[in-house]
Design a protein around this motif. Structure first.
Motif, PDB file in Angstrom:
ATOM      1  N   ASP A  89      38.691 -11.910 -12.445  1.00 44.62           N
ATOM      2  CA  ASP A  89      38.324 -10.815 -11.538  1.00 44.62           C
ATOM      3  C   ASP A  89      38.409 -11.216 -10.072  1.00 44.62           C
ATOM      4  OD1 ASP A  89      37.802  -9.397 -13.783  1.00 44.62           O
ATOM      5  OD2 ASP A  89      35.619  -9.673 -13.716  1.00 44.62           O
ATOM      6  N   MET A  90      38.361 -12.516  -9.778  1.00 40.52           N
ATOM      7  CA  MET A  90      38.461 -12.953  -8.368  1.00 40.52           C
ATOM      8  C   MET A  90      39.295 -14.234  -8.314  1.00 40.52           C
ATOM      9  SD  MET A  90      35.520 -14.035  -5.561  1.00 40.52           S
ATOM     10  CE  MET A  90      34.719 -12.470  -5.339  1.00 40.52           C
ATOM     11  N   TRP A  91      40.325 -14.257  -7.460  1.00 37.65           N
ATOM     12  CA  TRP A  91      41.087 -15.497  -7.294  1.00 37.65           C
ATOM     13  C   TRP A  91      40.737 -16.128  -5.942  1.00 37.65           C
ATOM     14  CZ3 TRP A  91      43.946 -15.690  -2.911  1.00 37.65           C
ATOM     15  CH2 TRP A  91      44.495 -14.510  -2.393  1.00 37.65           C
ATOM     16  N   MET A  92      41.017 -17.417  -5.856  1.00 39.44           N
ATOM     17  CA  MET A  92      40.712 -18.123  -4.614  1.00 39.44           C
ATOM     18  C   MET A  92      41.729 -19.243  -4.389  1.00 39.44           C
ATOM     19  SD  MET A  92      37.410 -20.360  -3.509  1.00 39.44           S
ATOM     20  CE  MET A  92      37.647 -21.595  -4.704  1.00 39.44           C
ATOM     21  N   THR A  93      42.130 -19.449  -3.139  1.00 41.63           N
ATOM     22  CA  THR A  93      42.944 -20.627  -2.801  1.00 41.63           C
ATOM     23  C   THR A  93      42.225 -21.378  -1.679  1.00 41.63           C
ATOM     24  OG1 THR A  93      44.220 -19.380  -1.174  1.00 41.63           O
ATOM     25  CG2 THR A  93      45.169 -19.551  -3.372  1.00 41.63           C
ATOM     26  N   ARG A  94      42.390 -22.691  -1.708  1.00 42.91           N
ATOM     27  CA  ARG A  94      41.713 -23.532  -0.719  1.00 42.91           C
ATOM     28  C   ARG A  94      42.744 -24.550  -0.228  1.00 42.91           C
ATOM     29  NH1 ARG A  94      35.884 -24.956  -1.544  1.00 42.91           N
ATOM     30  NH2 ARG A  94      36.181 -24.229  -3.667  1.00 42.91           N
ATOM     31  N   ASP A  95      43.072 -24.513   1.064  1.00 46.49           N
ATOM     32  CA  ASP A  95      44.051 -25.457   1.618  1.00 46.49           C
ATOM     33  C   ASP A  95      43.463 -26.153   2.832  1.00 46.49           C
ATOM     34  OD1 ASP A  95      46.509 -24.819   0.063  1.00 46.49           O
ATOM     35  OD2 ASP A  95      46.132 -22.837   0.902  1.00 46.49           O
TER      36      ASP A  95
ATOM     37  N   ALA B  59      30.599 -19.406  -7.532  1.00 50.07           N
ATOM     38  CA  ALA B  59      29.968 -19.028  -8.808  1.00 50.07           C
ATOM     39  C   ALA B  59      30.676 -17.817  -9.411  1.00 50.07           C
ATOM     40  CB  ALA B  59      28.487 -18.721  -8.581  1.00 50.07           C
ATOM     41  N   ILE B  60      31.090 -16.872  -8.563  1.00 50.68           N
ATOM     42  CA  ILE B  60      31.793 -15.685  -9.082  1.00 50.68           C
ATOM     43  C   ILE B  60      33.141 -16.107  -9.679  1.00 50.68           C
ATOM     44  CG2 ILE B  60      32.879 -13.480  -8.480  1.00 50.68           C
ATOM     45  CD1 ILE B  60      30.759 -13.145  -6.272  1.00 50.68           C
ATOM     46  N   VAL B  61      33.877 -16.947  -8.928  1.00 52.77           N
ATOM     47  CA  VAL B  61      35.205 -17.368  -9.407  1.00 52.77           C
ATOM     48  C   VAL B  61      35.062 -18.150 -10.721  1.00 52.77           C
ATOM     49  CG1 VAL B  61      37.203 -18.835  -8.874  1.00 52.77           C
ATOM     50  CG2 VAL B  61      36.258 -17.348  -7.110  1.00 52.77           C
ATOM     51  N   ALA B  62      34.024 -18.995 -10.793  1.00 50.85           N
ATOM     52  CA  ALA B  62      33.844 -19.794 -12.020  1.00 50.85           C
ATOM     53  C   ALA B  62      33.505 -18.901 -13.219  1.00 50.85           C
ATOM     54  CB  ALA B  62      32.732 -20.826 -11.796  1.00 50.85           C
ATOM     55  N   ALA B  63      32.664 -17.887 -12.981  1.00 49.63           N
ATOM     56  CA  ALA B  63      32.221 -17.053 -14.113  1.00 49.63           C
ATOM     57  C   ALA B  63      33.218 -15.938 -14.443  1.00 49.63           C
ATOM     58  CB  ALA B  63      30.848 -16.452 -13.795  1.00 49.63           C
TER      59      ALA B  63
ATOM     60  N   TYR C 127      36.856  -9.224  -2.390  1.00 53.34           N
ATOM     61  CA  TYR C 127      35.692  -9.828  -1.741  1.00 53.34           C
ATOM     62  C   TYR C 127      34.391  -9.418  -2.433  1.00 53.34           C
ATOM     63  CZ  TYR C 127      38.556 -11.161   2.370  1.00 53.34           C
ATOM     64  OH  TYR C 127      39.486 -11.719   3.218  1.00 53.34           O
ATOM     65  N   HIS C 128      34.490  -8.914  -3.665  1.00 56.88           N
ATOM     66  CA  HIS C 128      33.264  -8.472  -4.332  1.00 56.88           C
ATOM     67  C   HIS C 128      33.386  -8.640  -5.847  1.00 56.88           C
ATOM     68  CE1 HIS C 128      35.880  -5.140  -5.211  1.00 56.88           C
ATOM     69  NE2 HIS C 128      35.004  -4.698  -6.109  1.00 56.88           N
ATOM     70  N   HIS C 129      32.229  -8.610  -6.509  1.00 57.74           N
ATOM     71  CA  HIS C 129      32.186  -8.501  -7.962  1.00 57.74           C
ATOM     72  C   HIS C 129      30.910  -7.760  -8.316  1.00 57.74           C
ATOM     73  CE1 HIS C 129      31.893  -9.723 -12.224  1.00 57.74           C
ATOM     74  NE2 HIS C 129      33.213  -9.604 -12.130  1.00 57.74           N
ATOM     75  N   ARG C 130      31.037  -6.685  -9.055  1.00 57.21           N
ATOM     76  CA  ARG C 130      29.890  -5.819  -9.371  1.00 57.21           C
ATOM     77  C   ARG C 130      29.106  -5.501  -8.093  1.00 57.21           C
ATOM     78  NH1 ARG C 130      28.716  -5.704 -14.944  1.00 57.21           N
ATOM     79  NH2 ARG C 130      27.550  -3.854 -14.339  1.00 57.21           N
TER      80      ARG C 130
END
Ligand SMILES: Cc1cc2nc3c(=O)[nH]c(=O)nc-3n(C[C@H](O)[C@H](O)[C@H](O)COP(=O)(O)OP(=O)(O)OC[C@H]3O[C@@H](n4cnc5c(N)ncnc54)[C@H](O)[C@@H]3O)c2cc1C
Length: 473
Positions: free
Chosen positions: A179-185, A171-175, A290-293
Motif C-alpha cells: 500500500d505504500m512504497w518508499m525509496t531512500r537515497d 512502520a506503515i511500509v513494513a506492515a 502519503y497516507h494509510h487508513r
C-alpha cells in the motif's frame, strides 16, 4: 449512523512542522497532542544547527502573528552575492518584487518560536516519547518512554511529523508494503558548517562561492554573525567519511586557501575543524501515497529533499496548511450532511495525498537539479546571459513568463505545475537561443518568444503559465 465530527489529532514529532500543524489545527478547535522523542530541554528539533531559508511560499502558510514574529528574528536576503574565482563579486536578485526574498533564520530560533506558538494555541507536547509502531486503522501510535515502558495513544487522526527517519512511515511500509512504497537515497555531496568571522560583510544577501562541483555558502544572522557551510562530494577511506581528496587537516586547509582566498584568513582553524568530524549526509526520501487508513505523513516524514532549493521546510509548511484546510472543509461537510470520523479521516488523507505526492516528488527533482546552478552555473557567463534574458522577459511579459526560481520560491503554484511550466517554456527559449549571442540579441529573442509563445499560450490555457506575485508595497 454514528455522526461524529473529528475531535482529536495525535501528532508524532514536535519539530517545526509538527508544531506549525498543531497551531493550525488548534485554530479549528481540535484537541492536539504532540509526542516528541527528545527531552524538553533539547529544544532544537532534529539537532541540525544550520540556518533555514523561508520564502513566501512557506511563510504564507503560517498564521500572520507567527510570520510577524519570524520577521523580527530573521534576516531578509534579497539577492545572491557571488564571489568569483578571480576575486570579482557580482549580485543576482532573487526576484523582481519586494516579497521576492529569503528569510534566513537559525533552525533553533524557528523551532522555539513555533513550539511556543503551538503551546499558546493550546496544543499539548509530551516529551521523551518515542513512537515505535503504529496502527493506522484505530488510528494509534505505540510510544516508548524514557523508562522503557510502552503505551498506545489513539486519536481520530494520526499524523507523522517525525522527520526524514520517520518511524510512522517506516512502520506503515513494513506492515503494508503493497500500500505504500518508499525509496531512500544518499547523494555524494555532504556538508559541514565552518566557523568564519565574516562580521563586516554585506548582510543583505546570501554569499556564495561556486567552484565547479562544490560551493561555500555564508548566510547572515541578525547578530552580525554568519552561518557558513561547505557543500562538496564526499568519499570514504573505510575508517571514516571525509570530503573527497581532503583526507587530512592540511589538505583541507590548502584547498580552502586555493579555492576561497578572499575569506581564507577568516577561517583560520578550518583544517582542524573539518578534519575532526565527518560531513553531514544529504538524503532523498520519497514515498507514496502519503497516507494509510487514518494515518498521514507531513513534512520530511513524507519527503526529504536535498537542500539546494532551500524549499524543504517551505514545502512542509504547505503540506501542513493543505491538510488543515482539507480537514476544515470536510469537518464542515460532515456537520452539514452527517458522516463518521472514520470516513472523514480517510477522505481527507486521500485528498491530501493526491495533491501533495505530486508536489513532493517534483520538489525532490527540482532540488537536485539546483545543485548544478549553485555549484557551477552562477559562475558561467552564458548561464548569466540566459538568466538576464529570462528576467527581462518576465519584466516585459509577466503574463507569459516567470523564471523557475520565482515560481518555486515565491508563488503557490504547485511544485509539479511549476516544473511542467518551466520545462515547456525552457524548451521554447532553448530553441530560440541556440547558436545566438543571447546578450546581444536579447530584445529580438524576447520578441520572438512573445510571438511564438503568446499565441501558443492563448490557444492552450490562457493565464495558466504564470502566477506573478503581487507587489507588497
Ligand atoms: C543541510 C540542510 C539545510 C537545509 N536548509 C533548508 C532551507 O534553507 N530551507 C528549507 O526550507 N529547508 C531546508 N532544509 C530542510 C529542512 O531542514 C526540513 O524540511 C525540516 O527540518 C523538516 O521539518 P520536520 O519537522 O518535518 O522534521 P524534523 O525537523 O526532522 O523534526 C522531526 C521531529 O520529530 C522528532 N522525532 C523523530 N523521530 C521520532 C519518533 N520516532 N518519535 C517521536 N518523535 C520523533 C524529532 O526529534 C524532531 O523533533 C535543510 C535540510 C538540510 C539537511
Amino acid at each position: 449512523m454514528t455522526e461524529l465530527a473529528m475531535r482529536s489529532v495525535v501528532i508524532i514529532g514536535a519539530g517545526p512542522v509538527g508544531c506549525a500543524l498543531a497551531t493550525l489545527l488548534r485554530r479549528q478547535g481540535l484537541e492536539v497532542d504532540l509526542f516528541e522523542r527528545q527531552a524538553e530541554s533539547s529544544g532544537t528539533g532534529s539537532g541540525h544547527s544550520f540556518n533555514l531559508t523561508l520564502t513566501s511560499r512557506g511563510l504564507d502558510c503560517l498564521p500572520r502573528s507567527v510570520k510577524r514574529r519570524l520577521y523580527l528574528q530573521g534576516s531578509v536576503l534579497a539577492k545572491r552575492i557571488i564571489h568569483h574565482r578571480d576575486g570579482a563579486i557580482s549580485t543576482q536578485a532573487y526576484g523582481t518584487m519586494d516579497n521576492h526574498h529569503l528569510l534566513s533564520i537559525p533552525r533553533g530560533v524557528l523551532q522555539d518560536l513555533l513550539r511556543d506558538q503551538a503551546l499558546r494555541a493550546g496544543a499539548r507536547i509530551h516529551y521523551g516519547q518515542q513512537c515505535i509502531d503504529v496502527d493506522t486503522a484505530r488510528p494509534s501510535a505505540l510510544l516508548r518512554d524514557r523508562d522503557g515502558s510502552s503505551t498506545w495513544v489513539t486519536g481520530d487522526l494520526l499524523v507523522g511529523c517525525d522527520g526524514a527517519n520517520s518511524a510512522v512511515r517506516d512502520a506503515i511500509v513494513a506492515a503494508h508494503p503493497n500500500d505504500m512504497w518508499m525509496t531512500r537515497d544518499t547523494i555524494a555531496h555532504g556538508y559541514a558548517e565552518i566557523n568564519m568571522d565574516y562580521r563586516d560583510a554585506d548582510p543583505t544577501g546570501m554569499h556564495l562561492w561556486p567552484r565547479g562541483d562544490h560551493f561555500l555558502q555564508a548566510q547572515p544572522n541578525r547578530d552580525q554573525t554568519f552561518t557558513t557551510s561547505l557543500f562538496k562530494p564526499t568519499a570514504s577511506d573505510g575508517a571514516r567519511r571525509h570530503f573527497s581528496d581532503l583526507p587530512s587537516a592540511t589538505a583541507i586547509s590548502d584547498y580552502c586557501a586555493t579555492q576561497f582566498p578572499d575569506v581564507f584568513g577568516r577561517m583560520s582553524a578550518v583544517g582542524e575543524e573539518l578534519a575532526g568530524r565527518s560531513p553531514g549526509r544529504l538524503r532523498i526520501i520519497n514515498c507514496a501515497p502519503y497516507h494509510h487508513r487514518r494515518a498521514v505523513l507531513v513534512g520530511d516524514a513524507a519527503h526529504a529533499v536535498v537542500p539546494f532549493f532551500g524549499q524543504g521546510i517551505n514545502c512542509s509548511f504547505e503540506d501542513a496548511a493543505t491538510l488543515a484546510s482539507l480537514l476544515e472543509k470536510f469537518q464542515a461537510a460532515v456537520r452539514a450532511e452527517g458522516g463518521t470520523v472514520a470516513s472523514v479521516g480517510e477522505v481527507v488523507v486521500d485528498e491530501y495525498s493526491a495533491v501533495r505526492v505530486k508536489a513532493g516528488h517534483a520538489l525532490a527533482e527540482l532540488s537536485l537539479q539546483n545543485l548544478a546552478e549553485l555549484s557551477d552555473h552562477v559562475n558561467d557567463p552564458r548561464f548569466l546571459a540566459r538568466r538576464a534574458l529570462e528576467r527581462r522577459l518576465h519584466e516585459l511579459r509577466p503574463e507569459l513568463y516567470t523564471p523557475l526560481y520565482q515560481l518555486v520560491a515565491f508563488t503557490h503554484m504547485p511544485y509539479d505545475a511549476a516544473q511542467r511550466v518551466h520545462q515547456e517554456t525552457s524548451a521554447v527559449l532553448d530553441s530560440l537561443c541556440r547558436g545566438r549571442d543571447v546578450r546581444a540579441e536579447q530584445d529580438a529573442i524576447i520578441a520572438e518568444f512573445a510571438e511564438l509563445y503568446g499565441s501558443a499560450a492563448q490557444l492552450a490555457s490562457p493565464g495558466q503559465l504564470t502566477t506573478p506575485a503581487k507587489r507588497t508595497g
